[in-house]
Scaffold this motif. Structure first.
Motif, PDB file in Angstrom:
ATOM      1  N   ALA A 139      30.577  32.687 -26.814  1.00  0.00           N
ATOM      2  CA  ALA A 139      31.622  31.826 -27.721  1.00  0.00           C
ATOM      3  C   ALA A 139      31.297  30.386 -27.748  1.00  0.00           C
ATOM      4  CB  ALA A 139      32.924  32.015 -27.645  1.00  0.00           C
ATOM      5  N   GLY A 147      30.312  43.097 -17.050  1.00  0.00           N
ATOM      6  CA  GLY A 147      29.397  44.388 -17.223  1.00  0.00           C
ATOM      7  C   GLY A 147      27.843  44.341 -16.557  1.00  0.00           C
ATOM      8  N   ARG A 174      24.287  40.092 -22.955  1.00  0.00           N
ATOM      9  CA  ARG A 174      23.837  39.207 -22.199  1.00  0.00           C
ATOM     10  C   ARG A 174      24.093  37.823 -23.146  1.00  0.00           C
ATOM     11  NH1 ARG A 174      20.026  42.933 -21.389  1.00  0.00           N
ATOM     12  NH2 ARG A 174      19.717  43.572 -19.631  1.00  0.00           N
ATOM     13  N   ALA A 222      29.949  39.510 -20.252  1.00  0.00           N
ATOM     14  CA  ALA A 222      29.233  39.869 -19.676  1.00  0.00           C
ATOM     15  C   ALA A 222      29.393  39.795 -18.111  1.00  0.00           C
ATOM     16  CB  ALA A 222      28.016  38.966 -19.628  1.00  0.00           C
ATOM     17  N   THR A 275      23.251  35.134 -10.118  1.00  0.00           N
ATOM     18  CA  THR A 275      22.164  34.394  -9.440  1.00  0.00           C
ATOM     19  C   THR A 275      22.743  33.051  -9.196  1.00  0.00           C
ATOM     20  OG1 THR A 275      20.769  36.011 -10.278  1.00  0.00           O
ATOM     21  CG2 THR A 275      19.629  34.208  -9.089  1.00  0.00           C
ATOM     22  N   GLY A 296      22.522  45.083 -22.825  1.00  0.00           N
ATOM     23  CA  GLY A 296      21.913  45.998 -21.479  1.00  0.00           C
ATOM     24  C   GLY A 296      22.796  47.107 -21.319  1.00  0.00           C
TER      25      GLY A 296
HETATM   26  C1  LIG Z   1      23.540  44.448 -18.642  1.00  0.00           C
HETATM   27  C2  LIG Z   1      23.651  42.990 -17.961  1.00  0.00           C
HETATM   28  C3  LIG Z   1      23.300  43.057 -16.482  1.00  0.00           C
HETATM   29  C4  LIG Z   1      22.978  41.871 -16.150  1.00  0.00           C
HETATM   30  N1  LIG Z   1      22.574  41.809 -14.752  1.00  0.00           N
HETATM   31  C5  LIG Z   1      22.853  40.423 -14.010  1.00  0.00           C
HETATM   32  C6  LIG Z   1      22.217  40.407 -12.597  1.00  0.00           C
HETATM   33  O1  LIG Z   1      21.879  41.421 -12.132  1.00  0.00           O
HETATM   34  N2  LIG Z   1      22.459  39.128 -12.346  1.00  0.00           N
HETATM   35  C7  LIG Z   1      22.707  38.085 -12.761  1.00  0.00           C
HETATM   36  O2  LIG Z   1      22.755  37.216 -12.152  1.00  0.00           O
HETATM   37  N3  LIG Z   1      23.090  38.021 -14.011  1.00  0.00           N
HETATM   38  C8  LIG Z   1      23.051  39.498 -14.749  1.00  0.00           C
HETATM   39  N4  LIG Z   1      23.581  39.336 -15.986  1.00  0.00           N
HETATM   40  C9  LIG Z   1      23.973  38.008 -16.572  1.00  0.00           C
HETATM   41  C10 LIG Z   1      25.425  37.902 -16.097  1.00  0.00           C
HETATM   42  O3  LIG Z   1      26.349  38.760 -16.257  1.00  0.00           O
HETATM   43  C11 LIG Z   1      25.578  36.795 -17.205  1.00  0.00           C
HETATM   44  O4  LIG Z   1      25.035  35.563 -16.877  1.00  0.00           O
HETATM   45  C12 LIG Z   1      27.267  36.194 -16.944  1.00  0.00           C
HETATM   46  O5  LIG Z   1      28.103  36.911 -17.018  1.00  0.00           O
HETATM   47  C13 LIG Z   1      27.640  34.986 -17.929  1.00  0.00           C
HETATM   48  O6  LIG Z   1      28.756  34.676 -17.606  1.00  0.00           O
HETATM   49  P1  LIG Z   1      29.607  33.654 -18.582  1.00  0.00           P
HETATM   50  O7  LIG Z   1      30.705  33.253 -17.743  1.00  0.00           O
HETATM   51  O8  LIG Z   1      28.732  32.605 -19.169  1.00  0.00           O
HETATM   52  O9  LIG Z   1      29.980  34.880 -19.802  1.00  0.00           O
HETATM   53  P2  LIG Z   1      31.005  35.956 -19.846  1.00  0.00           P
HETATM   54  O10 LIG Z   1      30.839  36.721 -18.833  1.00  0.00           O
HETATM   55  O11 LIG Z   1      30.758  36.636 -21.374  1.00  0.00           O
HETATM   56  O12 LIG Z   1      32.299  35.154 -19.867  1.00  0.00           O
HETATM   57  C14 LIG Z   1      32.928  34.309 -21.126  1.00  0.00           C
HETATM   58  C15 LIG Z   1      34.272  34.178 -20.958  1.00  0.00           C
HETATM   59  O13 LIG Z   1      34.477  33.368 -21.985  1.00  0.00           O
HETATM   60  C16 LIG Z   1      36.136  33.811 -22.432  1.00  0.00           C
HETATM   61  N5  LIG Z   1      35.973  33.286 -23.685  1.00  0.00           N
HETATM   62  C17 LIG Z   1      35.127  33.757 -24.944  1.00  0.00           C
HETATM   63  N6  LIG Z   1      35.610  33.334 -26.033  1.00  0.00           N
HETATM   64  C18 LIG Z   1      36.649  32.292 -25.918  1.00  0.00           C
HETATM   65  C19 LIG Z   1      37.459  31.273 -26.364  1.00  0.00           C
HETATM   66  N7  LIG Z   1      37.290  30.966 -27.794  1.00  0.00           N
HETATM   67  N8  LIG Z   1      38.404  30.714 -25.558  1.00  0.00           N
HETATM   68  C20 LIG Z   1      38.625  31.043 -24.381  1.00  0.00           C
HETATM   69  N9  LIG Z   1      38.183  31.904 -23.785  1.00  0.00           N
HETATM   70  C21 LIG Z   1      36.828  32.523 -24.285  1.00  0.00           C
HETATM   71  C22 LIG Z   1      35.843  35.426 -22.457  1.00  0.00           C
HETATM   72  O14 LIG Z   1      37.279  35.900 -22.287  1.00  0.00           O
HETATM   73  C23 LIG Z   1      34.997  35.531 -21.040  1.00  0.00           C
HETATM   74  O15 LIG Z   1      35.861  35.660 -20.040  1.00  0.00           O
HETATM   75  C24 LIG Z   1      23.725  40.651 -16.446  1.00  0.00           C
HETATM   76  C25 LIG Z   1      24.185  40.880 -17.814  1.00  0.00           C
HETATM   77  C26 LIG Z   1      24.302  41.902 -18.538  1.00  0.00           C
HETATM   78  C27 LIG Z   1      24.804  41.988 -19.914  1.00  0.00           C
END
Ligand SMILES: Cc1cc2nc3c(=O)[nH]c(=O)nc-3n(C[C@H](O)[C@H](O)[C@H](O)COP(=O)(O)OP(=O)(O)OC[C@H]3O[C@@H](n4cnc5c(N)ncnc54)[C@H](O)[C@@H]3O)c2cc1C
Lengths: 367, 108
Positions: A212, A44, A305, A41, A334, A231
């Motif tokens: 994950a 993207g 998301r 996410a 955010t 999204g």
């Molecule tokens: C269409 C869309 C629009 C959005 N718009 C906004 C916005 O305007 N403002 C806002 O605040 N938020 C927004 N978000 C939400 C925001 O993008 C997410 O909250 C955020 O990216 C979550 O981050 P994350 O690091 O938890 O997850 P992710 O970005 O999914 O990252 C997870 C990471 O974990 C790694 N991983 C997965 N499994 C394993 C494993 N087994 N071992 C090691 N590594 C692993 C992956 O490689 C990845 O890099 C939006 C999301 C979407 C989809």
């Protein structure tokens, strides 16, 4: 075997922010990421730093959001200073546009509720079409008005991710990339994280692997019930700067691209695109700003998301394996400032503050 | 940089780049015609103002943007030359906005 003070699983925007903060606190930190095959996410999303509408019915979540948004400028400035990466953050306020009378009435009610629950600390105005047109030139006649909050802003989420990773490495953090974590073994006072064909032994563990997390959490006695919610986003060619203030569904980057979003689709682990959904996004955007009809779309994508059952983030420390933390949030942009400044301190100290009880996954237990 | 292998016996079409008339073989892309004329750059980037020109030649990189018959941000490598085509450099971003006149009908 790699030894370290803290292992952060997941190099998305949540994991990278936490690792960046832990490294600043001089914890020897290893950031482990699966690599390009993962759903991400962080790569993207829409790039809003959005306060209005967050935490309705959950005051701790609105406070958390507000706190992070208030610290965002500091984060952007610090990342620039540490790495030279400009995240293109600005806080000109933000607008939730309403199409039709019903949307306007509903929006006004929701904003009133948010104002009441924050004892007036949440600032906003409901603006009618005429007042809004002064702020957003070119607004279409279908726009009845909208809610404006000076607390909102936006940034370039890809530069944020790059800046956090670069900052982490500048602070002597170590990154292990293309290393999917498949198992975590809790030991007495440490964790063995099996990542690719490497094992990382860490005193502290942070699960920030996005979707994950759901499957990794049970290895350390945590529960992170997250599910994907797709999204889709459309991006236009670069056009003359016309929109300084971001809106929930249309925003313009500093370079001139117009981003149009976004859908909420329950389609499982499918991050593809669909013409009917893209058409609907374009329809809404051109009703808001009719002149966008002559802008060409150059890219579109779907992203998943990281959704919790109630849309509120999950932060927890394991009861059976102390030292193991998890973080899952669907507004990771955010909340980036809180993830970079506050969470790392608490993780280093070994306890989340009492007001974070509201974010524990224990809220989903049936009593 | 590029040498034409010959225009064959086809009738050439006349296109205009900025103020320059160019006789081009029909069927060729605008980008190929510009390169064959020794025109290496056709736009400046909106971000840094650096000159840019055709690069990937297959519609991916968006480096070869030009204005064609008044329509901004056309990919020169994806458009085929046509008799009388008016090609201009793309200076910065497209001039689309709340107070710009409606662009020419895209359904040409
Ligand atoms: C269409 C869309 C629009 C959005 N718009 C906004 C916005 O305007 N403002 C806002 O605040 N938020 C927004 N978000 C939400 C925001 O993008 C997410 O909250 C955020 O990216 C979550 O981050 P994350 O690091 O938890 O997850 P992710 O970005 O999914 O990252 C997870 C990471 O974990 C790694 N991983 C997965 N499994 C394993 C494993 N087994 N071992 C090691 N590594 C692993 C992956 O490689 C990845 O890099 C939006 C999301 C979407 C989809």
């Amino acid at each position: 075997m790699l030894n370290c003070d803290a292992a952060v699983v997941g190099g998305g925007v949540v994991g990278a922010a936490i690792a960046y903060g832990l490294a600043e606190l001089k914890l020897d930190t290893v950031l482990i990421d699966e690599g390009d095959v993962a759903f991400r996410a962080a790569r993207g999303n829409f790039g809003l730093v959005w306060v209005q509408s967050k935490g309705i019915g959950c005051p701790p979540y609105s406070s958390l959001t507000r706190r992070s948004a208030d610290n965002w400028l500091r984060l952007a400035e610090e990342v620039k200073q540490v790495t030279g990466v400009d995240i293109a953050y600005s806080r000109p306020g933000g607008v939730h546009l309403c199409l039709g009378e019903q949307e306007f009435t509903d929006r006004a009610a929701v904003m009133k509720q948010l104002e009441a629950q924050t004892e007036g600390r949440f600032q906003y105005e409901m603006l009618d079409h005429r007042m809004l047109s002064e702020m957003l030139p070119g607004l279409g006649p279908d726009v009845t008005g909208g809610s404006y909050s000076p607390l909102d802003g936006h940034a370039n989420p890809l530069f944020l991710l790059r800046g956090l990773h670069a900052g982490f490495r500048n602070r002597a953090g170590r990154a292990l990339i293309n290393a999917p974590v498949h198992r975590i073994r809790p030991l007495a006072g440490a964790f063995d994280v099996e990542a690719g064909n490497e094992t990382v032994r860490a005193q502290k563990l942070v699960l920030a692997a996005g979707l994950a997390n759901a499957k990794l959490a049970s290895d350390v006695g945590l529960r992170v019930p997250v599910h994907p919610l797709r999204g889709q986003i459309l991006v236009s060619e670069k056009v003359r700067s016309f929109l300084r203030i971001p809106t929930l569904h249309v925003r313009q980057t500093t370079e001139g691209s117009v981003l149009m979003g976004d859908s909420h689709e329950d389609v499982g682990f499918d991050d593809g695109t669909r013409p009917d959904i893209m058409a609907e996004i374009a329809r809404r955007a051109t009703r808001a700003f009719p002149f966008l009809r002559s802008a060409r779309i150059v890219r579109a994508w779907g992203a998943l998301r990281v959704m919790t059952p109630d849309g509120i983030p999950i932060y927890d420390q394991s009861e059976s394996c102390p030292g193991a933390f998890c973080a899952a949030a669907h507004s990771g942009i955010t909340l980036a400032a809180t993830h970079a400044f506050d969470l790392p301190r608490w993780i280093a100290e070994g306890a989340l503050p009492p007001e974070f009880d509201a974010f524990s996954a224990r809220r989903f237990d049936v009593h | 940089m590029f040498t034409k292998v010959g225009d064959g016996d086809r009738d050439l079409v006349k296109v205009i780049f900025e103020d320059k008339e160019i006789m081009a073989p029909p069927g060729q892309s605008v980008a190929a015609v510009l390169l064959a004329e020794g025109i290496r750059s056709c736009r400046e980037t909106p971000v840094s103002g650096e000159p840019r020109g055709p690069y990937c030649m297959m519609g991916i990189c968006f480096e070869c943007l030009v204005v064609i018959d008044g329509e901004p941000n056309q990919q020169a490598c994806m458009r085929t030359v046509r008799e009388g085509m008016l090609i201009k450099r793309q200076h910065g971003v497209a001039q689309i906005g709340p107070d710009a006149k409606a662009e020419s009908d895209p359904a040409e």
